[in-house]
Design an enzyme around this catalytic site. Structure first.
Site, PDB file in Angstrom:
ATOM      1  N   ARG A 286     -10.820   0.342  14.537  1.00  0.00           N
ATOM      2  CA  ARG A 286     -10.916   0.957  13.395  1.00  0.00           C
ATOM      3  C   ARG A 286     -12.009   0.066  12.557  1.00  0.00           C
ATOM      4  O   ARG A 286     -13.042   0.149  13.150  1.00  0.00           O
ATOM      5  CB  ARG A 286      -9.479   0.784  12.747  1.00  0.00           C
ATOM      6  CG  ARG A 286      -9.327   1.785  11.721  1.00  0.00           C
ATOM      7  CD  ARG A 286      -7.743   1.765  11.278  1.00  0.00           C
ATOM      8  NE  ARG A 286      -7.135   0.551  10.817  1.00  0.00           N
ATOM      9  CZ  ARG A 286      -5.805   0.381  10.446  1.00  0.00           C
ATOM     10  NH1 ARG A 286      -4.934   1.330  10.271  1.00  0.00           N
ATOM     11  NH2 ARG A 286      -5.455  -0.715  10.078  1.00  0.00           N
TER      12      ARG A 286
ATOM     13  N   TYR B 281      14.305  31.551   7.331  1.00  0.00           N
ATOM     14  CA  TYR B 281      13.067  32.247   7.919  1.00  0.00           C
ATOM     15  C   TYR B 281      13.226  32.356   9.259  1.00  0.00           C
ATOM     16  O   TYR B 281      13.666  31.413  10.132  1.00  0.00           O
ATOM     17  CB  TYR B 281      11.943  31.154   7.348  1.00  0.00           C
ATOM     18  CG  TYR B 281      11.832  31.603   5.980  1.00  0.00           C
ATOM     19  CD1 TYR B 281      11.405  32.704   5.202  1.00  0.00           C
ATOM     20  CD2 TYR B 281      11.895  30.198   5.073  1.00  0.00           C
ATOM     21  CE1 TYR B 281      11.040  32.862   4.014  1.00  0.00           C
ATOM     22  CE2 TYR B 281      11.488  30.406   3.634  1.00  0.00           C
ATOM     23  CZ  TYR B 281      10.954  31.745   3.273  1.00  0.00           C
ATOM     24  OH  TYR B 281      10.829  31.529   1.735  1.00  0.00           O
TER      25      TYR B 281
ATOM     26  N   ASP C  40      11.633  24.590  -0.723  1.00  0.00           N
ATOM     27  CA  ASP C  40      12.608  23.793  -1.816  1.00  0.00           C
ATOM     28  C   ASP C  40      13.622  23.731  -1.461  1.00  0.00           C
ATOM     29  O   ASP C  40      14.488  23.385  -2.322  1.00  0.00           O
ATOM     30  CB  ASP C  40      12.388  24.573  -3.055  1.00  0.00           C
ATOM     31  CG  ASP C  40      10.822  25.386  -3.134  1.00  0.00           C
ATOM     32  OD1 ASP C  40       9.941  24.651  -3.206  1.00  0.00           O
ATOM     33  OD2 ASP C  40      10.720  26.439  -3.319  1.00  0.00           O
TER      34      ASP C  40
ATOM     35  N   CYS D  43      13.362  25.370   4.404  1.00  0.00           N
ATOM     36  CA  CYS D  43      12.303  25.920   3.518  1.00  0.00           C
ATOM     37  C   CYS D  43      11.623  25.077   2.488  1.00  0.00           C
ATOM     38  O   CYS D  43      11.536  23.833   2.561  1.00  0.00           O
ATOM     39  CB  CYS D  43      13.277  26.857   2.582  1.00  0.00           C
ATOM     40  SG  CYS D  43      14.376  27.979   3.466  1.00  0.00           S
TER      41      CYS D  43
ATOM     42  N   LYS E 281       0.812  -1.212   0.025  1.00  0.00           N
ATOM     43  CA  LYS E 281      -0.050   0.167   0.029  1.00  0.00           C
ATOM     44  C   LYS E 281       0.940   1.236   0.043  1.00  0.00           C
ATOM     45  O   LYS E 281       2.086   1.200   0.162  1.00  0.00           O
ATOM     46  CB  LYS E 281      -1.009   0.160   1.406  1.00  0.00           C
ATOM     47  CG  LYS E 281       0.035   0.035   2.640  1.00  0.00           C
ATOM     48  CD  LYS E 281      -0.808  -0.237   3.752  1.00  0.00           C
ATOM     49  CE  LYS E 281      -0.163  -0.027   5.365  1.00  0.00           C
ATOM     50  NZ  LYS E 281      -1.049  -0.451   6.090  1.00  0.00           N
TER      51      LYS E 281
ATOM     52  N   HIS F 136      -6.241  -6.988  12.932  1.00  0.00           N
ATOM     53  CA  HIS F 136      -4.923  -6.149  12.700  1.00  0.00           C
ATOM     54  C   HIS F 136      -4.839  -5.751  14.567  1.00  0.00           C
ATOM     55  O   HIS F 136      -5.648  -5.401  15.099  1.00  0.00           O
ATOM     56  CB  HIS F 136      -5.237  -4.986  12.114  1.00  0.00           C
ATOM     57  CG  HIS F 136      -3.946  -4.267  11.857  1.00  0.00           C
ATOM     58  ND1 HIS F 136      -2.821  -4.552  11.366  1.00  0.00           N
ATOM     59  CD2 HIS F 136      -3.417  -2.761  12.194  1.00  0.00           C
ATOM     60  CE1 HIS F 136      -1.715  -3.774  11.397  1.00  0.00           C
ATOM     61  NE2 HIS F 136      -2.460  -2.552  11.476  1.00  0.00           N
TER      62      HIS F 136
ATOM     63  N   ARG G 213       1.063 -10.894   7.377  1.00  0.00           N
ATOM     64  CA  ARG G 213       1.224  -9.704   6.587  1.00  0.00           C
ATOM     65  C   ARG G 213       2.485  -8.882   6.863  1.00  0.00           C
ATOM     66  O   ARG G 213       2.734  -8.194   7.968  1.00  0.00           O
ATOM     67  CB  ARG G 213      -0.093  -8.961   6.842  1.00  0.00           C
ATOM     68  CG  ARG G 213      -1.373  -9.594   6.541  1.00  0.00           C
ATOM     69  CD  ARG G 213      -2.332  -8.546   6.611  1.00  0.00           C
ATOM     70  NE  ARG G 213      -2.583  -8.048   7.771  1.00  0.00           N
ATOM     71  CZ  ARG G 213      -3.373  -8.441   8.934  1.00  0.00           C
ATOM     72  NH1 ARG G 213      -3.957  -9.553   8.902  1.00  0.00           N
ATOM     73  NH2 ARG G 213      -3.320  -7.411  10.071  1.00  0.00           N
TER      74      ARG G 213
HETATM   75  C1  LIG Z   1      -0.380  -1.448   6.918  1.00  0.00           C
HETATM   76  C2  LIG Z   1      -0.835  -2.932   7.439  1.00  0.00           C
HETATM   77  C3  LIG Z   1      -0.188  -3.934   7.624  1.00  0.00           C
HETATM   78  C4  LIG Z   1       1.639  -4.075   7.605  1.00  0.00           C
HETATM   79  O1  LIG Z   1       1.954  -3.441   8.803  1.00  0.00           O
HETATM   80  P1  LIG Z   1       3.411  -3.265   9.373  1.00  0.00           P
HETATM   81  O2  LIG Z   1       3.571  -2.798  10.524  1.00  0.00           O
HETATM   82  O3  LIG Z   1       3.957  -2.385   8.217  1.00  0.00           O
HETATM   83  O4  LIG Z   1       4.046  -4.541   9.088  1.00  0.00           O
HETATM   84  C5  LIG Z   1      -0.556  -5.115   7.873  1.00  0.00           C
HETATM   85  N1  LIG Z   1      -1.904  -5.109   8.176  1.00  0.00           N
HETATM   86  C6  LIG Z   1      -2.666  -4.186   7.966  1.00  0.00           C
HETATM   87  C7  LIG Z   1      -4.370  -4.384   7.935  1.00  0.00           C
HETATM   88  C8  LIG Z   1      -2.272  -2.937   7.514  1.00  0.00           C
HETATM   89  O5  LIG Z   1      -2.902  -1.972   7.385  1.00  0.00           O
END
Ligand SMILES: *Cc1c(COP(=O)(O)O)cnc(C)c1O
Length: 374
Positions: free
Chosen positions: A134, A259, A308, A306, A36, A164, A218
């Site tokens: 979530r 700045y 840029d 800054c 992602k 998650h 994952r």
């Molecule tokens: C982003 C994400 C991950 C990966 O998490 P890491 O900490 O980068 O390994 C795994 N599962 C879900 C649902 C995520 O949104």
């Protein structure tokens, strides 16, 4: 033309990290590569190819649009969309053979409708909220409603279920919380059909809780070479970031720089102006504590970053010329700057550093950079 401000990606390192992750879980456990956010800034398509070469079985993206990008690049591996399916994306999810995430009976029916209209079969994974707060179902009643809805569908197949962890990289308390989340997950998925893919571990959990691997893990941040928790060895960072020195000059004592006049030279100094600012994704908050690497030496950033440009003190560094390279992330000589260093200076996390590159920054792959040096 090599961009004056560029992030350099090493696909071989991504592949090597995937091999390492692959070898750390039992052969029967699938490994999903999280690509992602444009592969955490490394390029989704290139990362996907490298991860597949390293043994990834599945890919994940956050949104359908990211999945389409992979399909249009010819990637045929299974792709899971981690975000909850939406009415406007469901049809494309089906069309591009993406596995969509459901967490209500309405979402199941959205997928059914889209698939029926296209006369296709489509797959979904069910998301369970075990304590992240979530997306995801929290109650057994919701789960049963979804199972009921699935029975009325002839185009949607439930092929996975996941949750998650919110604190798998946390201290002692986080580890306890993760175990609670895991127990809740097991309880929730008890009545689900056998044979579907059960998955819950992110990078930190892959390392810390190998007993929770279930059918798939994952991997996100570890794929990109950053240890999710201390004590993970052998991962290789895959991104460096370089800009160019555009101007070198001497400043007298008591001269203000940038700045707001937050910096005033204590004595005469030599400075380099560098072609990178916050519009390139360099965190403005990181300027005060940060440095860049020039000719293998640390050059402290002075004054505010800054939009840029930024300015570094190069008083101790010999022979710096306009056109020389300034390393913002990566290695120069014996020195290096990691995404964790940049994150610490800016008060954020390595994840945000990796994926915060702006469109103005070029992205090139390792081979191209080596080509340039010949
Ligand atoms: C982003 C994400 C991950 C990966 O998490 P890491 O900490 O980068 O390994 C795994 N599962 C879900 C649902 C995520 O949104």
């Amino acid at each position: 033309m090599i961009p004056r401000n560029r992030r350099i990606i090493d696909p071989a390192a991504i592949e090597s990290n995937m091999r390492l992750i692959r070898s750390s879980v039992p052969a029967t456990v699938r490994v999903l590569a999280v690509v992602k956010a444009d592969g955490y800034g490394h390029g989704a398509v290139e990362t996907a190819h490298a991860a597949i070469a390293g043994g990834a079985d599945m890919l994940a993206v956050a949104a359908v649009s990211e999945g389409i990008q992979l399909r249009e690049a010819g990637i045929t591996a299974p792709v899971l969309v981690l975000g909850a399916v939406t009415a406007c994306d469901a049809a494309n999810g089906v069309k591009y053979d993406l596995i969509q995430t459901v967490c209500s009976d309405e979402m199941v029916l959205l997928c059914e409708k889209a698939a029926a209209e296209q006369q296709k079969q489509t797959e979904v994974h069910l998301k369970v909220d075990t304590g992240m707060g979530r997306i995801g179902i929290r109650s057994e009643a919701e789960r049963d409603g979804i199972l009921q809805a699935l029975k009325s569908c002839s185009h949607v197949r439930l092929t996975g279920v996941f949750t998650h962890f919110s604190d798998a990289d946390g201290e002692e308390e986080g580890m306890l919380y993760t175990r609670e989340q895991y127990e809740r997950f097991l309880k929730m998925i008890e009545p689900l059909p056998k044979g579907i893919i059960r998955h819950c571990c992110n990078s930190a959990a892959i390392h810390r809780f190998p007993e929770m691997a279930l059918d798939m893990v994952r991997a996100g941040i570890s794929l990109y070479g950053y240890p999710p928790v201390p004590g993970t060895h052998g991962l290789l960072p895959c991104m460096s970031w370089k800009a160019t020195i555009s101007y070198v000059k001497e400043l007298e004592a008591d001269a203000y720089v940038s700045y707001g006049r937050t910096y005033r030279s204590p004595h005469p100094i030599r400075t380099a102006t560098i072609t990178c600012g916050y519009a390139d994704g360099y965190h403005r908050a990181g300027g005060e504590k940060g440095y860049v690497l020039i000719h293998g030496k640390k050059a402290k950033i002075i004054g505010r970053i800054c939009m840029d440009q930024m300015i570094a003190d190069i008083s101790g560094i010999e022979n710096v010329q306009p056109g020389d390279e300034a390393v913002l992330l990566g290695t120069s000589g014996n020195e290096s700057i990691t995404a964790e260093d940049l994150a610490a200076w800016a008060g954020t996390i390595s994840y945000e550093i990796l994926c915060s590159s702006s469109g103005r920054v070029g992205r090139i792959y390792k081979e191209a950079e080596q080509e340039r040096r010949k």
